[in-house]
Design a protein around this motif. Structure first.
Motif, short mmCIF file in Angstrom:
data_model
loop_
_atom_site.label_atom_id
_atom_site.label_comp_id
_atom_site.label_asym_id
_atom_site.label_seq_id
_atom_site.Cartn_x
_atom_site.Cartn_y
_atom_site.Cartn_z
N ARG A 142 0.84 -1.20 0.00
CA ARG A 142 0.00 0.00 0.00
C ARG A 142 0.87 1.25 0.00
N ASP A 148 -4.64 5.71 -3.08
CA ASP A 148 -5.83 5.63 -3.93
C ASP A 148 -5.80 4.52 -4.98
N PRO A 150 -6.20 1.11 -6.70
CA PRO A 150 -6.99 -0.07 -6.31
C PRO A 150 -6.11 -1.25 -5.91
N LEU A 152 -6.46 -5.03 -3.98
CA LEU A 152 -7.32 -6.08 -3.46
C LEU A 152 -6.47 -7.15 -2.80
N LEU A 167 -8.49 -5.03 5.26
CA LEU A 167 -8.81 -3.63 4.98
C LEU A 167 -7.98 -2.70 5.87
N ALA A 171 -5.83 -2.99 2.09
CA ALA A 171 -6.65 -3.44 0.97
C ALA A 171 -7.93 -2.63 0.89
N GLN A 172 -8.46 -2.49 -0.31
CA GLN A 172 -9.74 -1.83 -0.50
C GLN A 172 -10.89 -2.81 -0.64
N ALA A 173 -10.56 -4.07 -0.88
CA ALA A 173 -11.56 -5.13 -0.98
C ALA A 173 -10.85 -6.46 -0.84
N ILE A 215 -16.77 2.01 6.88
CA ILE A 215 -15.55 1.46 6.28
C ILE A 215 -14.40 2.45 6.40
N ALA A 216 -14.70 3.74 6.25
CA ALA A 216 -13.67 4.77 6.32
C ALA A 216 -13.00 4.84 7.69
N ASP A 219 -8.61 1.56 10.00
CA ASP A 219 -7.25 2.00 9.68
C ASP A 219 -6.23 1.06 10.28
#
Length: 226
Positions: A142, A148, A150, A152, A167, A171-173, A215-216, A219
């Motif tokens: 990351r 930003d 993407p 996964l 997450l 990860a974003q998904a 979700i935001a 961290d």
């Protein structure tokens, strides 16, 4: 590290003892039934014919004789390269996501080659014995990609808390593989729907217990090294 390796299709399997005359048959099973391959050999050579019936040697055997069994083989020759990725990017406007990268340098190179996203995965450890688990590698990847791009994660998602950890580490998904296959085998379409309901419920319960209403709110601080 390359994005993926495609299994090479070997040629006809034949060793030093491959039949050279139609009268020599391979038999399949204890009942002594002649195999389809044996019948083809007989048809090609003819009963009692002196014509030699040779089977092609495997391509990798010819390519690697006197040298490496891997480098220079058909398997290595057919493996995708970074040039393959660049070519694919030129050929399609569809989203292009590269799976199986574990090193920050590789994900940066994939991004620069035009990838629209990256899936961090070690392919369940089946490719390289002793390879690192994918989850601890997420933070460095990351950081290499920025906030930003993407990203996964695939690997070992079995419960909602697993998704929360992925997450939290960047990860974003997440991708879900084995659980849906198990659910499908046990309960069909309804089984898969039930599995997804359980997974989402577990995920939201884990979020609530960690103090995350959105979700935001997830961290890096949620995960500690033990």
């Amino acid at each position: 590290m390359v994005p993926a390796l495609s299994p090479a299709r070997s040629g006809h399997v034949a060793g030093a003892g491959a039949p050279r005359r139609g009268g020599w048959l391979w038999r399949a099973g204890a009942d002594g039934r002649r195999s389809d391959q044996a019948r083809r050999i007989r048809a090609a050579a003819g009963r009692g014919s002196r014509q030699s019936c040779r089977l092609a040697a495997p391509r990798h055997q010819a390519a690697a004789q006197g040298g490496s069994l891997v480098f220079g083989s058909a398997l290595a020759a057919q493996a995708p390269t970074w040039q393959t990725l660049a070519w694919l990017r030129r050929e399609t406007a569809l989203p292009l996501v590269v799976k199986g990268l574990l090193h920050p340098d590789d994900v940066r190179r994939a991004r620069d080659a035009g990838a629209d996203g990256v899936i961090v995965s070690n392919h369940a450890g089946r490719v390289l014995d002793g390879v690192a688990p994918a989850l601890p590698l997420l933070p460095a990847i990351r950081a290499a990609l920025g906030p930003d791009f993407p990203l996964l994660f695939d690997g070992g998602i079995r419960r909602g808390s697993d998704a929360l950890k992925a997450l939290a580490l960047g990860a974003q998904a997440v991708l879900v593989g084995a659980p849906q296959l198990h659910a499908l085998a046990v309960g069909g379409m309804a089984g898969v729907a039930h599995m997804l309901h359980i997974l989402r419920t577990e995920f939201e319960l884990a979020m609530a217990q960690c103090g995350c209403a959105r979700i935001a709110d997830i961290d890096r601080e949620l995960v500690v090294a033990l």
